[in-house]
Design a protein around this motif. Structure first.
Motif, PDB file in Angstrom:
ATOM      1  N   VAL A  99       0.747  -1.180  -0.089  1.00 42.20           N
ATOM      2  CA  VAL A  99      -0.056  -0.085  -0.097  1.00 42.20           C
ATOM      3  C   VAL A  99       0.745   1.225   0.048  1.00 42.20           C
ATOM      4  CG1 VAL A  99      -1.701   1.271   1.320  1.00 42.20           C
ATOM      5  CG2 VAL A  99      -1.870  -1.144   1.178  1.00 42.20           C
ATOM      6  N   LEU A 100       2.057   1.340   0.896  1.00 42.35           N
ATOM      7  CA  LEU A 100       2.654   2.451   0.844  1.00 42.35           C
ATOM      8  C   LEU A 100       3.371   2.822  -0.307  1.00 42.35           C
ATOM      9  CD1 LEU A 100       4.376   4.604   2.693  1.00 42.35           C
ATOM     10  CD2 LEU A 100       6.394   3.050   2.689  1.00 42.35           C
ATOM     11  N   GLN A 101       3.887   1.479  -1.152  1.00 44.30           N
ATOM     12  CA  GLN A 101       4.693   1.770  -2.367  1.00 44.30           C
ATOM     13  C   GLN A 101       3.738   2.299  -3.571  1.00 44.30           C
ATOM     14  OE1 GLN A 101       7.673   2.326  -2.794  1.00 44.30           O
ATOM     15  NE2 GLN A 101       8.412   1.086  -1.004  1.00 44.30           N
ATOM     16  N   PHE A 102       2.196   1.806  -3.224  1.00 39.15           N
ATOM     17  CA  PHE A 102       1.223   2.269  -4.314  1.00 39.15           C
ATOM     18  C   PHE A 102       1.153   3.768  -4.001  1.00 39.15           C
ATOM     19  CE2 PHE A 102      -3.325   3.562  -4.731  1.00 39.15           C
ATOM     20  CZ  PHE A 102      -3.311   3.471  -6.124  1.00 39.15           C
ATOM     21  N   PHE A 103       0.975   4.125  -2.877  1.00 35.13           N
ATOM     22  CA  PHE A 103       0.987   5.393  -2.615  1.00 35.13           C
ATOM     23  C   PHE A 103       1.924   6.393  -3.084  1.00 35.13           C
ATOM     24  CE2 PHE A 103      -2.711   4.660   0.079  1.00 35.13           C
ATOM     25  CZ  PHE A 103      -3.809   5.636  -0.437  1.00 35.13           C
ATOM     26  N   LEU A 104       3.143   5.904  -2.749  1.00 33.47           N
ATOM     27  CA  LEU A 104       4.457   6.586  -3.194  1.00 33.47           C
ATOM     28  C   LEU A 104       4.662   6.713  -4.614  1.00 33.47           C
ATOM     29  CD1 LEU A 104       6.977   5.466  -0.488  1.00 33.47           C
ATOM     30  CD2 LEU A 104       5.840   7.754  -0.711  1.00 33.47           C
ATOM     31  N   ILE A 105       4.238   5.596  -5.328  1.00 35.12           N
ATOM     32  CA  ILE A 105       4.343   5.556  -6.969  1.00 35.12           C
ATOM     33  C   ILE A 105       3.576   6.751  -7.403  1.00 35.12           C
ATOM     34  CG2 ILE A 105       4.015   4.312  -8.971  1.00 35.12           C
ATOM     35  CD1 ILE A 105       5.215   1.749  -7.408  1.00 35.12           C
ATOM     36  N   THR A 106       2.150   6.534  -7.190  1.00 32.58           N
ATOM     37  CA  THR A 106       1.124   7.595  -7.546  1.00 32.58           C
ATOM     38  C   THR A 106       1.727   8.968  -7.189  1.00 32.58           C
ATOM     39  OG1 THR A 106      -0.266   6.744  -5.638  1.00 32.58           O
ATOM     40  CG2 THR A 106      -0.935   5.870  -7.898  1.00 32.58           C
ATOM     41  N   GLY A 107       1.915   9.015  -5.738  1.00 33.21           N
ATOM     42  CA  GLY A 107       2.164  10.512  -5.364  1.00 33.21           C
ATOM     43  C   GLY A 107       3.448  11.076  -6.084  1.00 33.21           C
ATOM     44  N   THR A 108       4.234  10.418  -6.586  1.00 35.29           N
ATOM     45  CA  THR A 108       5.449  10.734  -6.986  1.00 35.29           C
ATOM     46  C   THR A 108       5.090  11.102  -8.369  1.00 35.29           C
ATOM     47  OG1 THR A 108       6.824   9.283  -5.834  1.00 35.29           O
ATOM     48  CG2 THR A 108       7.810  10.432  -7.624  1.00 35.29           C
ATOM     49  N   ALA A 109       4.360  10.347  -9.257  1.00 37.72           N
ATOM     50  CA  ALA A 109       3.969  10.514 -10.660  1.00 37.72           C
ATOM     51  C   ALA A 109       3.433  11.768 -10.704  1.00 37.72           C
ATOM     52  CB  ALA A 109       3.453   9.478 -10.975  1.00 37.72           C
ATOM     53  N   PHE A 110       2.388  11.869  -9.605  1.00 33.64           N
ATOM     54  CA  PHE A 110       1.513  12.964  -9.778  1.00 33.64           C
ATOM     55  C   PHE A 110       2.166  14.545  -9.475  1.00 33.64           C
ATOM     56  CE2 PHE A 110      -1.516  15.841  -7.159  1.00 33.64           C
ATOM     57  CZ  PHE A 110      -2.077  16.179  -8.262  1.00 33.64           C
ATOM     58  N   MET A 111       3.019  14.326  -8.482  1.00 30.69           N
ATOM     59  CA  MET A 111       3.836  15.551  -8.092  1.00 30.69           C
ATOM     60  C   MET A 111       4.899  16.107  -9.388  1.00 30.69           C
ATOM     61  SD  MET A 111       4.360  17.855  -5.812  1.00 30.69           S
ATOM     62  CE  MET A 111       3.755  17.595  -4.460  1.00 30.69           C
ATOM     63  N   LEU A 112       5.444  15.024  -9.890  1.00 26.64           N
ATOM     64  CA  LEU A 112       6.386  15.164 -10.857  1.00 26.64           C
ATOM     65  C   LEU A 112       5.547  15.774 -12.128  1.00 26.64           C
ATOM     66  CD1 LEU A 112       8.841  12.300 -11.133  1.00 26.64           C
ATOM     67  CD2 LEU A 112       9.433  14.701 -10.648  1.00 26.64           C
TER      68      LEU A 112
END
Ligand SMILES: Nc1ncnc2c1ncn2[C@@H]1O[C@H](COP(=O)(O)OP(=O)(O)OP(=O)(O)O)[C@@H](O)[C@H]1O
Ligand SMILES: [Mg+2]
Lengths: 553, 315
Positions: A496-509
C-alpha cells in the motif's frame, strides 16, 4: 578626470619628500607596508586599522596572554620535579589549546558576525555595496581579517606551544594536526558568522540573532573544550599515523570541510549580492561536487568493508538528505530570471543543456535537487547490481536496494514539491526568501511526521508501538520500518505504501512539470547595445595607427 | 565641455510600491550631462526612494532607470562606477578618522597607489576635510559630516552625483559653501540630482527642478518655467499722490481687476499678464495723468509655487 589631473603638481610635492627624505628604517618599513597594502583587500586594511585601535582586541589579547602565561607557571609548578621525564607535554598543550579556543572559536567568529551585522545596521554596508567592491571581496576581506586576528593569537601562543613540544608526550604531527583543526574551525565558524549576519536586515531581528549567534559560538567553544579534554584521555589513538584509515578519514574530513566552507562562503556572498545577479550557479556547482564526494567516500568505505551493503545504503541516505536540504533552499530562490542572467545563457545547444540546471530559480532548482536524488539512488543501485553480477559477497539484495532508494527519493520528491508549491503561493503575497523556505520545509516534514503520530496515539483501537498505515507521511518511521531490519517482506502495508508513493511521485512530478514548464528553459536575451559599446571601448583593441594627417581629428 | 543631448540620468516610468504605499508612481524624467536637477517634494513624496533606486540600492517594482545608458537593474556594476551617492544618513565606523575613512572608500572604488593619493588629496582639499584629517569621525558635527559625505561620494570622480538633502541641517555659510562646491563640480561636467524640501534653496543650485508629491512628478522644468506655468496673476501695488478715487474708477473701467483694495494712497489690485503688460499699464496710468509715486508688481514667490503645485496630500 580633468579636475583631478590639475592637482597633480600639488600631490607630487606633497608625497615625494616624505618618501625620499625618510632615511629612517621605520619610515621605510611604513612605506613598504603601505605599498603592500595596495594589493590587499580594502576591507582587510580598514579592519586591521580599526582593530589596532579597538579596546576589545587589546583586552582579549591581554587576557589570552595572561591566561597562557599563568598556565605555563602553574603547569611547570605542577609537573615540576620530573617535568623533563614525565609526559607533561600533552596535558600542557591541551590547556593551551583550550585557552586558544576562546578567542578562536568564540571571539573571532562573533566579531566577524558583528562586523558585517553592524555595517548593515549603521548603513555603511549600503555605501560599501554601491562601491565597485564585489560581494565576494567584501566577504573575503572580512574573512581575511578574522584569519589575520587568529594568526595574531597563534603567534602569541607559539612560544608556549613550542615549549610543549620540548616536553615529552606529544609529537610534532599531533601538534600540527591539532593546530590545523583549530585554525580550520576558526575559518569555518567565521564564515558561518558572516552568513548568519546576512539572514536579516531588520534591527529587532538582528538583536535576537546576535543572542542566538553568541549562544551558538559559546556552545561551539564549550563543545570544543570538552572534545579536547576527551581527546586528552584517549591520547594514544593519535599515534596511528602509519595507518591508512587515519589518513583516509583525515582526507575525507578535509574534503568535506573544503566543500562546506565553499558552500557557506558562496551562500554568504549570494546573500549580499544584488538581486539581478546570478547568485545560484556557484552554489549549485558546489552541491554537485559534494554529491560526488559523498559517493566517493562511501564507495571507498564499501570497497574497504568488503562490499558491505550498508555503506551503499548510507550513501543513498546521505545523498537524499543532502539534496533535500539543498532543494529546500533552492525552492526559496526568486522565480524571475533577470535579463542580466538571461544574457549569460550560452548560445550553443550543448552549452544550454549543460548549464541550464545551474541557472537560478526554483523551477530549475527543484528539478536539479531531485535529479541529484534520483541520480544518487541510481548510482547506488547500479553499483549493487554490478557487485551482484560479479558475485561479490553481500547480504542485501538488489531488490531491497532498489526499493530503499526509491522510497527515499519518492518522499523527497513529494515533500520538496509540496514545499515549492507553498513557496509559490507565499510569494504572491510577500517577499519570501531562502531562509523562510528552509523553515517551511522543516515545518512541513515535522507536520508530516508528527501529525500522524499524534493521530495514531489518539486512536485507542490500534497498538501504540506498531507501525500502521497512518504513519505513511512519516518518512523516517516508514523507512526504518521496512528497511531497518535487514530483510524486506512484501506485506500488505509495504505494498500500500509503495502504491501511494508511486502514484504520489508521478502526480507530483507531473504537477511540477506543468507549473514550471515555461520557466524551465528560459530564453536568452540580447546584451544591451550600451554594454557592448562600453565593452568595445574598454577592450584594448589594437587599432592600426594611421599617420595620415587627414585621418586625425 | 560639450553638452551632448544624451541623458546621463533617465527615469523610465519608474514605479516602486511598498505594499499599498505607492512611494514612486510612474515617474519619468531626463537629466543631461552637466545639468543639476533639483528634486523637490514634501516629506514622504518618494524622493529618497527614487534616488535609492538610481543608486542601485533598491529595485523598482516596474519601469527602469538608466544612468549613462546603463540600466540600474541589469548593469548595477557599470552604474556604480559612474555614480557618487550621498544618502540622507551618515554611515559611521568606530575607530576610524576622516583620512582613513576616505582612504577606505578610495580603495573600495579600486583606486590604487598614486591615483588614490591624488584623489584623496584633491577631495580633501576640495571639500575642506583636510583640516580635520585626523579627527575621529564619530565626533563630527553635522556640517563636517556633510563635507565628508560629499568627499566620499566624489572620491572616485564619478560622472553623476546623487545628493539626498545635502543642505539639510547646514548653517547659512555652510550652505553657500556647499552651493559653491556643487557649482564647481557642475562646471566640471558632472551631472547632479539633488533633493530638498526648499525650492529657493534648490533654485540656487539647480538648472532644472522637478516637483514630486505622492510618488508623482507634478511639474518639471527650469524654475522660471515652473513659476510661469503656475503664476496666473500678480499683485500690483500703486501709490498715487492724489485722486485715489479717480484711479480706482479708471482701473475698474480699463482693467477690471479681480480684486482692488484701497488703503489711503495705496491701491493694491490683481493683474493678469507678464512684465510687459505691467509696464504698459504703468505707461497708460502716467498718460492718464495720474501722479504715480510707486509701482510695484509682486509675483508669486517660490514658496507659493511649491504650495500651489503640491496639494499637501498624505498617503
Ligand atoms: N522601506 C520602506 N518600507 C515601506 N515603506 C517605505 C519604505 N521606504 C519608503 N517608504 C514609504 O515610501 C514613501 C516615500 O518615502 P521617501 O523616503 O522616498 O520620501 P522622501 O520624499 O524622501 O521624504 P523625506 O522628505 O521625508 O525624506 C513614504 O510614504 C514612506 O513611508
Ligand atoms: Mg528623504
Amino acid at each position: 578626470m580633468s579636475a583631478i589631473d590639475s592637482v597633480e603638481e600639488i600631490n607630487v610635492s606633497a608625497t615625494e619628500p616624505e618618501a625620499s627624505s625618510s632615511s629612517d628604517f621605520w619610515k621605510k618599513t611604513d612605506v613598504f607596508l603601505e605599498n603592500c597594502s595596495e594589493y590587499l583587500n580594502p576591507i582587510l586594511v580598514k579592519e586591521t586599522r580599526q582593530a589596532l585601535k579597538s579596546k576589545q582586541f587589546v583586552i582579549t589579547f591581554s587576557l589570552v596572554l595572561i591566561a597562557a602565561w599563568g598556565w605555563s607557571m602553574l603547569g611547570i609548578a605542577m609537573y615540576s620535579p620530573g617535568i623533563a621525564y614525565s609526559p607533561a607535554g600533552a596535558s600542557l598543550l591541551h590547556i593551551y589549546l583550550d585557552i586558544l579556543l576562546f578567542p578562536l572559536v568564540l571571539i573571532i567568529p562573533f566579531s566577524a558576525f558583528r562586523s558585517l551585522a553592524s555595517e548593515q545596521e549603521d548603513g555603511t554596508y549600503e555605501l560599501l555595496s554601491i562601491s565597485t567592491l564585489k560581494p565576494e571581496q567584501i566577504i573575503r576581506g572580512k574573512l581575511g581579517s578574522a584569519i589575520l586576528q587568529s594568526m595574531v593569537y597563534f603567534s602569541a601562543l607559539a612560544p608556549c606551544i613550542g615549549f610543549t613540544y620540548l616536553l615529552r608526550g606529544i609529537d610534532i604531527i599531533t601538534i600540527s594536526i591539532l593546530l590545523l583543526i583549530v585554525f580550520l574551525l576558526t575559518c569555518i565558524l567565521s564564515v558561518t558568522g558572516l552568513l548568519l549576519a546576512t539572514v536579516t536586515r531588520s534591527k529587532q531581528w538582528q538583536s535576537v540573532l546576535s543572542v542566538v549567534v553568541v549562544l551558538l559560538f559559546a556552545f561551539c567553544y564549550f563543545f570544543t573544550v570538552w572534545m579536547s579534554l576527551f581527546m586528552n584521555t584517549i591520547d594514544t589513538s593519535w599515534q596511528a599515523y602509519d595507518q591508512e584509515e587515519f589518513w583516509f578519514i583525515l582526507a575525507a574530513i578535509i574534503s568535506a570541510y573544503v566543500s562546506y566552507f565553499l558552500l557557506i562562503f558562496y551562500a554568504a556572498t549570494a546573500q549580499i549580492t544584488f538581486a539581478s545577479e546570478n547568485r545560484s550557479s556557484k552554489l549549485r556547482a558546489v552541491m554537485l561536487v559534494q554529491h560526488f564526494l559523498i559517493l566517493g567516500w562511501m564507495f571507498y568505505i564499501w570497497v574497504y568493508s568488503n562490499f558491505d551493503a550498508p555503506a551503499l545504503m548510507f550513501a543513498a541516505g546521505m545523498l537524499t538528505v543532502h539534496w533535500a536540504i539543498m532543494g529546500a533552499l533552492m525552492n526559496g530562490e526568486q522565480s524571475t530570471l533577470s535579463p542580466r542572467v538571461r544574457r549569460s545563457i550560452p548560445d550553443t545547444l550543448v552549452g544550454r543543456i549543460s548549464l541550464n540546471w545551474f541557472l537560478p530559480g526554483p523551477a530549475r532548482g527543484y528539478f536539479y535537487a531531485i535529479s541529484g536524488i534520483i541520480g544518487g539512488g541510481l548510482s547506488v543501485v547500479l553499483i549493487q547490481l554490478c557487485a551482484e553480477l560479479a558475485g561479490l559477497d553481500h547480504w542485501y539484495g538488489i531488490e531491497q536496494m532498489f526499493w530503499f532508494t526509491f522510497t527515499m527519493s519518492a518522499y523527497a520528491i513529494i515533500y520538496l514539491g509540496m514545499g515549492r508549491l507553498i513557496m509559490m503561493a507565499l510569494r504572491k503575497y510577500f517577499f519570501a526568501d531562502v531562509f523562510l523556505s528552509f523553515l517551511i520545509h522543516i515545518l512541513l516534514i515535522m507536520i508530516g511526521s508528527f501529525a500522524p503520530l499524534i493521530l495514531h496515539l489518539s486512536i485507542p483501537s490500534i497498538s501504540n508501538y506498531d507501525y500502521s498505515l497512518i504513519e505513511m507521511p512519516n518518512p523516517f518511521w516508514s523507512i526504518t520500518e521496512f528497511f531497518g531490519r535487514g530483510s524486506l517482506s512484501y506485506n500488505y502495508q509495504f505494498i500500500v505504501l509503495q502504491f501511494f508513493l508511486i502514484t504520489g511521485t508521478a502526480f507530483m512530478l507531473l504537477l511540477q512539470i506543468v507549473v514550471s514548464a515555461k520557466d524551465l528553459v528560459p530564453e536568452k536575451v540580447a546584451v544591451p547595445s550600451r554594454v557592448l559599446e562600453e565593452d568595445a571601448l574598454l577592450m584594448p583593441v589594437e587599432e592600426p595607427v594611421s599617420d595620415d594627417p587627414w585621418d586625425q581629428e | 565641455m560639450i553638452k551632448t543631448r544624451k541623458p546621463m540620468i533617465e527615469l523610465r516610468r519608474l514605479h516602486r510600491f511598498f505594499g499599498k504605499t505607492k512611494a514612486v508612481n510612474d515617474i519619468s524624467f531626463e537629466v543631461y550631462a552637466g545639468q543639476a536637477f533639483g528634486y523637490i517634494g514634501p516629506n514622504g513624496a518618494g524622493k529618497t526612494t527614487s534616488m535609492r533606486i538610481l543608486a542601485t540600492l533598491d529595485l523598482p517594482s516596474a519601469g527602469d532607470a538608466l544612468l549613462d545608458g546603463f540600466s540600474v537593474i541589469n548593469d548595477p556594476d557599470r552604474v556604480r562606477k559612474r555614480l557618487g551617492f550621498m544618502p540622507d544618513y551618515f554611515g559611521t565606523y568606530s575607530n576610524v578618522n576622516c583620512w582613513e575613512y576616505l582612504d577606505f572608500y578610495a580603495r573600495a572604488y579600486g583606486l590604487r597607489g598614486n591615483e588614490r593619493r591624488k584623489a584623496l588629496n584633491y577631495t580633501m582639499d576640495f571639500t575642506g576635510v583636510d583640516v580635520m584629517k585626523n579627527k575621529p569621525i564619530a565626533g563630527l558635527s553635522k556640517g563636517m559630516k556633510q563635507r565628508l559625505c560629499l568627499g566620499r561620494a566624489m572620491i572616485h570622480d564619478p560622472a553623476v552625483l546623487i545628493l539626498d538633502e545635502p543642505a539639510a541641517g547646514l548653517d547659512p555659510r555652510a550652505r553657500i559653501e556647499l552651493r559653491e562646491m556643487i557649482r564647481r563640480l557642475a562646471a566640471d561636467g558632472k551631472t547632479f540630482l539633488i533633493s530638498s524640501h526648499i525650492l529657493t534653496e534648490l533654485a540656487e543650485m539647480c538648472d532644472v527642478v522637478g516637483i514630486i508629491e505622492q510618488g508623482e512628478l507634478l511639474a518639471s522644468g527650469t524654475v522660471a518655467e515652473i513659476q510661469k506655468s503656475q503664476v496666473d496673476h500678480s499683485q500690483i501695488r500703486v501709490r498715487v499722490l492724489c485722486n485715489t478715487d479717480k484711479l480706482m474708477q479708471w482701473l475698474n473701467e480699463n482693467e477690471k481687476p479681480e480684486t482692488l483694495i484701497a488703503d489711503g494712497e495705496l491701491l493694491t489690485f490683481s493683474h493678469d499678464g507678464d512684465r510687459h503688460s505691467e509696464a504698459a499699464l504703468l505707461k497708460k496710468m502716467v498718460e492718464a495723468k495720474f501722479e504715480i509715486a510707486e509701482f510695484a508688481a509682486q509675483h508669486t514667490s517660490l514658496e507659493d509655487v511649491f504650495l500651489n503645485v503640491t496639494k499637501g496630500r498624505v498617503q
